[in-house]
Motif scaffolding. Sequence first.
Motif, PDB file in Angstrom:
ATOM      1  N   LEU A 470      88.723  52.875 -62.311  1.00 48.56           N
ATOM      2  CA  LEU A 470      88.155  52.119 -61.188  1.00 48.56           C
ATOM      3  C   LEU A 470      88.016  50.640 -61.516  1.00 48.56           C
ATOM      4  CD1 LEU A 470      85.322  54.566 -60.126  1.00 48.56           C
ATOM      5  CD2 LEU A 470      87.322  53.951 -58.781  1.00 48.56           C
ATOM      6  N   ILE A 471      87.902  50.317 -62.790  1.00 49.88           N
ATOM      7  CA  ILE A 471      87.753  48.916 -63.140  1.00 49.88           C
ATOM      8  C   ILE A 471      88.938  48.437 -63.980  1.00 49.88           C
ATOM      9  CG2 ILE A 471      85.249  48.826 -62.925  1.00 49.88           C
ATOM     10  CD1 ILE A 471      85.056  49.144 -65.927  1.00 49.88           C
ATOM     11  N   GLY A 472      90.053  49.122 -63.765  1.00 49.69           N
ATOM     12  CA  GLY A 472      91.288  48.613 -64.339  1.00 49.69           C
ATOM     13  C   GLY A 472      91.494  48.938 -65.801  1.00 49.69           C
ATOM     14  N   ALA A 473      90.811  49.993 -66.286  1.00 45.88           N
ATOM     15  CA  ALA A 473      90.982  50.344 -67.689  1.00 45.88           C
ATOM     16  C   ALA A 473      92.093  51.358 -67.890  1.00 45.88           C
ATOM     17  CB  ALA A 473      89.674  50.889 -68.264  1.00 45.88           C
ATOM     18  N   GLY A 474      92.708  51.803 -66.800  1.00 43.42           N
ATOM     19  CA  GLY A 474      93.800  52.760 -66.917  1.00 43.42           C
ATOM     20  C   GLY A 474      93.324  54.129 -67.344  1.00 43.42           C
ATOM     21  N   GLY A 475      94.169  54.840 -68.077  1.00 42.98           N
ATOM     22  CA  GLY A 475      93.794  56.161 -68.561  1.00 42.98           C
ATOM     23  C   GLY A 475      94.061  57.251 -67.543  1.00 42.98           C
ATOM     24  N   TYR A 476      93.539  58.441 -67.854  1.00 43.78           N
ATOM     25  CA  TYR A 476      93.798  59.608 -66.999  1.00 43.78           C
ATOM     26  C   TYR A 476      93.205  59.451 -65.604  1.00 43.78           C
ATOM     27  CZ  TYR A 476      95.180  62.020 -71.286  1.00 43.78           C
ATOM     28  OH  TYR A 476      95.803  62.392 -72.445  1.00 43.78           O
ATOM     29  N   GLY A 477      92.267  58.535 -65.436  1.00 43.78           N
ATOM     30  CA  GLY A 477      91.650  58.345 -64.126  1.00 43.78           C
ATOM     31  C   GLY A 477      92.624  57.787 -63.112  1.00 43.78           C
ATOM     32  N   GLN A 478      93.645  57.065 -63.601  1.00 46.53           N
ATOM     33  CA  GLN A 478      94.590  56.408 -62.688  1.00 46.53           C
ATOM     34  C   GLN A 478      95.286  57.417 -61.771  1.00 46.53           C
ATOM     35  OE1 GLN A 478      94.623  52.823 -63.193  1.00 46.53           O
ATOM     36  NE2 GLN A 478      95.169  53.131 -61.050  1.00 46.53           N
ATOM     37  N   PRO A 479      95.951  58.436 -62.329  1.00 51.28           N
ATOM     38  CA  PRO A 479      96.586  59.407 -61.424  1.00 51.28           C
ATOM     39  C   PRO A 479      95.564  60.185 -60.603  1.00 51.28           C
ATOM     40  CG  PRO A 479      96.741  60.132 -63.708  1.00 51.28           C
ATOM     41  CD  PRO A 479      96.254  58.720 -63.738  1.00 51.28           C
ATOM     42  N   ILE A 480      94.365  60.388 -61.157  1.00 52.90           N
ATOM     43  CA  ILE A 480      93.347  61.124 -60.397  1.00 52.90           C
ATOM     44  C   ILE A 480      92.963  60.320 -59.158  1.00 52.90           C
ATOM     45  CG2 ILE A 480      90.995  62.036 -60.437  1.00 52.90           C
ATOM     46  CD1 ILE A 480      91.362  62.655 -63.380  1.00 52.90           C
ATOM     47  N   LEU A 481      92.718  59.019 -59.361  1.00 55.08           N
ATOM     48  CA  LEU A 481      92.372  58.138 -58.242  1.00 55.08           C
ATOM     49  C   LEU A 481      93.465  58.144 -57.187  1.00 55.08           C
ATOM     50  CD1 LEU A 481      90.944  54.752 -59.537  1.00 55.08           C
ATOM     51  CD2 LEU A 481      89.816  56.542 -58.237  1.00 55.08           C
ATOM     52  N   ALA A 499      93.372  65.507 -69.568  1.00 50.83           N
ATOM     53  CA  ALA A 499      91.991  65.236 -69.983  1.00 50.83           C
ATOM     54  C   ALA A 499      91.370  66.500 -70.590  1.00 50.83           C
ATOM     55  CB  ALA A 499      91.159  64.757 -68.792  1.00 50.83           C
ATOM     56  N   ALA A 500      91.675  67.639 -69.982  1.00 48.74           N
ATOM     57  CA  ALA A 500      91.165  68.902 -70.530  1.00 48.74           C
ATOM     58  C   ALA A 500      91.775  69.165 -71.903  1.00 48.74           C
ATOM     59  CB  ALA A 500      91.488  70.051 -69.575  1.00 48.74           C
ATOM     60  N   VAL A 501      93.080  68.896 -72.015  1.00 45.38           N
ATOM     61  CA  VAL A 501      93.754  69.100 -73.302  1.00 45.38           C
ATOM     62  C   VAL A 501      93.138  68.178 -74.357  1.00 45.38           C
ATOM     63  CG1 VAL A 501      95.932  68.857 -74.544  1.00 45.38           C
ATOM     64  CG2 VAL A 501      95.903  69.870 -72.253  1.00 45.38           C
ATOM     65  N   MET A 502      92.884  66.927 -73.945  1.00 46.76           N
ATOM     66  CA  MET A 502      92.299  65.978 -74.901  1.00 46.76           C
ATOM     67  C   MET A 502      90.907  66.447 -75.342  1.00 46.76           C
ATOM     68  SD  MET A 502      91.606  61.869 -74.545  1.00 46.76           S
ATOM     69  CE  MET A 502      93.280  61.295 -74.818  1.00 46.76           C
ATOM     70  N   THR A 503      90.149  67.014 -74.405  1.00 47.04           N
ATOM     71  CA  THR A 503      88.816  67.508 -74.760  1.00 47.04           C
ATOM     72  C   THR A 503      88.907  68.600 -75.814  1.00 47.04           C
ATOM     73  OG1 THR A 503      88.124  67.064 -72.493  1.00 47.04           O
ATOM     74  CG2 THR A 503      86.697  68.473 -73.811  1.00 47.04           C
ATOM     75  N   VAL A 504      89.813  69.549 -75.577  1.00 47.62           N
ATOM     76  CA  VAL A 504      89.975  70.639 -76.544  1.00 47.62           C
ATOM     77  C   VAL A 504      90.407  70.066 -77.891  1.00 47.62           C
ATOM     78  CG1 VAL A 504      91.302  72.701 -77.094  1.00 47.62           C
ATOM     79  CG2 VAL A 504      90.488  72.338 -74.761  1.00 47.62           C
ATOM     80  N   ALA A 505      91.364  69.138 -77.856  1.00 49.70           N
ATOM     81  CA  ALA A 505      91.869  68.551 -79.101  1.00 49.70           C
ATOM     82  C   ALA A 505      90.749  67.827 -79.842  1.00 49.70           C
ATOM     83  CB  ALA A 505      93.009  67.599 -78.792  1.00 49.70           C
TER      84      ALA A 505
END
Lengths: 524, 249
Positions: A470-481, A499-505
Motif C-alpha cells: 500500500l505504501i510502495g514497498a512491493g512484496g507479496y501484497g502487490q498481487p494481492i492488492l 506468503a504461506a510458503v514463506m511462513t512455513v519456511a
Amino acid sequence: MAARYTSFLSLSRRPRVCRLRAIALGHLLLLLLLIAPQTGAAQTGAAQDDSGPVTVGSKQFTENVILGHMATLLLEDAGLTAQHRAELGGSRFLWEALQRGDIDLYPEYTGTLTEEILTDDEVTPETLPDVLATYNVQMTAPLGFNNTYALGMRPAQAERLGIETISDLRDHPSLRLAFSNEFMERGDGWPALQQAYRLPHQEVRGVDHDISYQGLRSGAADVIDLYSTDAEIDAYDLQVLEDDRDFFTEYRAVFVYRADLSSRVPEAPTALEPLEGAISERRMMTLNRRSKIDGAHEAQVAASFLTEDLELTGIAPVGTAGRATRVWQRTVEHGLLVFLSLLAAVGAALPLGVLAAKRRALGSGVLLLIGLTYTTPSLALLALMVPPLGLGFAPAAVALFIYSLLPIVWNTYTGLRDIPEPLLESAEALGLSAAAKLRLVELPLALPSIMAGVKVAAVINIGTATLGALIGAGGYGQPILTGIRRADISLILEGTVPAAVMTVAALLLLEGIERLMTRHRPGM
Amino acid sequence: MVTLDNVSKTYGPETAVAPLSLAVTPEQTTVLIGPSGSGKSTLLRLMIGLLVPDAGAVMFDGEPLTSATVQEARHRMGYVIQEGGLFPHLSARRNVTLLARHLGWAERRIDARVEELTDLVQLAPGRLAQRPDDLSGGQRQRVSLMRALMLDPAVLLLDEPLGALDPLIRADLQSDLRAIFQELQKTVVLVTHNMHEAAYFGDEIVLLRQGQIVQQGPLQALLETPSEPFVTDFIRAQRQTLFSSDGAS
C-alpha cells in the motif's frame, strides 16, 4: 472516480482521530526517527535529487493505474528514466506524496482537486492552475474524458419506463435506489442530488460500489451510481441517465506534477503532451474494460493505447514478466522486508525484554509502551510512517519493526521471569557476575520462550508485510492488492500462497536455529 | 574462616535471625539444626552472600563480605542445595565446569579436575554427558557436589543436601558424603532438620530456634549438658520419629 476512491490510507478523512493517534505515538515516532534516520532520509531524498528518475504515482484503481503506465511509458519513450509506484492509495495520499516529493506526478481529476483536496481554498475550474501553483504544483491540459458521477439503470427497464434523464426518475418514486456508501455521504452526493432534482424516493440503500453492480444486474436494485468511464457500463451495457440539470461536477483527468519537475527534467512535462485531449470517455471505458473485465495487464493496455491511438512505435509494455520472475522478485522484496525488520526487532527487543525483567519499575513502563504500539492497527502504523519516512521500503520496514517488538519483548520478559528461583540462586552462588549469569544461565534458559516470541513475530511480520504494498514497498501484497481490485482470484493466490510458503519456511528455519543453539552446548 | 558477627535478618515483620554471633570451626563439619523457621537456611545464605544482613557483619577469611568482595569469596565456597540447583539446559559435565570455563581454565586442567571429582563422588563417568533431568536424584546431588568442589573451595555449604532423596539412596549418599568430608578435611557447614543426620555428620552441632542459637557444641555436650529443656525435647522428639518417618523434608 477519483474522489470516491479515497482510500483508508488517506490521512485527511478523519483528521481528529488521526491527530490523537499521532500525539499518542509522537514519542514513538521520535524514537523511530532516531533509529532509522539514514534509510528514511535516503528514501525521501531520492525524488528531490536534482537528477534521478522521474517517479510516477497512481491511485488504487484500474483507470488511474493505466494512466500512470501511459505516463511512464511516454517518459521512457522520451529517453528519460521513469519509475511507476503503482496503486499507492487514495487521492489524499497521492497528493501528500507529491507534496513531499516522494512522487513527481500522478493522474488526478479536476473535480477531486476542487472538491476534495483544495477545500481550504476558494477554487473554481478556471482558477485551479493558479491555486495549484501556490502549492508548487502544475497540471497538464485535460486528457479528454470526464470521469464523473452518473446514475445507471438496466436498459430494458429504462426503456419500458421511458427514463432517459435523471429528471425522469421523479415520475417513478417506487424505484429502488442503491448507492455506494461514499456517494450517500458526499456533499455532492445523494442528499444534494435529491434536493437538486426534487427526487421523491424513499428506498435508498448504501452499499459497496462493486456490490451495487451485482444488485442492479440481479434486479435487487433499479438505479445505482456509476462513474462515467466504468468498465461495467460497457461490459453490462447499462443505460446511463443524462444529468440534465448539470448537477455533477466535472472530473476531467489531468496529470499533476511538481513545479520543480519543469526545471529539473524539462522534457518530462513535454513528454506527456501527446495524451492531452487524446482519450475520450468511450475509449477510457474500453481501456478499463480490457483490464478490469478481460484481465489484461494495465501496462499492456497502456502500451497498446499508445501504439494504436497515438501511433507511437517501439513502446515496450513493462511489468509483463513471467509469473515465476514476478513471484521471485516479490519474494526478494518481501523476504528482505521481513528479514531486516525482524533482525532489527530481535536486536532491540532482547535488551528491552531483559531490561523489563531486571528493572521492575522501568520494565512495566517498557511493556506498557510496547503494548500500546499494538493498539494501533497495522494499517494506521504504516500510514503514520509515511510522513516522516516517505514511501517505499523504509516506512514499511520501520512499521514492521515496531510490530515485531511486542512478542519478542514480552516473551523475553516472561522467559526470564519464569526461571525457577533455585537456579538463579545457584548461578549467583557460583560467583558469576550479573552479565555472565545472564549470558550463561538466564538467556539460555529463556531461549525456548524467546524463540517462541521470534516465531510469533515472524508469522505476524510476514502477514503484515503484505500491507507494505500500500505504501510502495512491493512484496507479496502487490498481487494481492491488484487481485482484490480486479477480483482476480489467481492474482490474489499469487500473493497469498508464496506468503504461506514463506511462513512455513521461516518457522522451519527458526526451529533449526533454535535446535542448533541448544545443541551447540556440547555435553562434553 | 566464616564468622557471623551480631548478624540479624528480618523478612518484613518476621524475624529470621535475631542478632547472633557464630564462628565456624575450620576443617570441621558444623551442622545447623532446628525446627522449620529456626533460621538455619537463612544463616547459610547469609554466609554465601545470597542474603545481606540487616545489621552486623558476615566475615570470610577475616574480610567482611560486601558487594565488592562477595564474588571473589564465592569462588572459594561451594554451595549445594536440596534439589533443583543444576542447570537443566547444560549436561552434567557442563554444570560442573561452567565456572572454571568462565574463569578461563585450560581444557586439560578442567579434564583432570573433573576426573578427580568423578572418582571422589563415585559417579559413573558416562553420566556426565547426560542432562540433569535424565539423572536420578542421588546422581544429581553427586553432580551438584562436584560442581561445588570444582574450584577446590575452602568452605563447603550444604543446605539439606539429602532432603529430597528416598531413604535407600539417602543412606548410600550419606555415608559417601561423610567419607568425602573426612578425606577432604574441608570446613563444612551443613543444614538439616534431621537429628540423626546431624549426629552422623556433625563434629559440632548448632541448635537453633526462632533465629537464635539455643546451644552449640558436640553432640555429647547437647545430650549430657543441655542448656535448656528444649534441647532434650528436640533430640527426644527426633529419636521417636526415627523409625516412623525420616525422609520428609
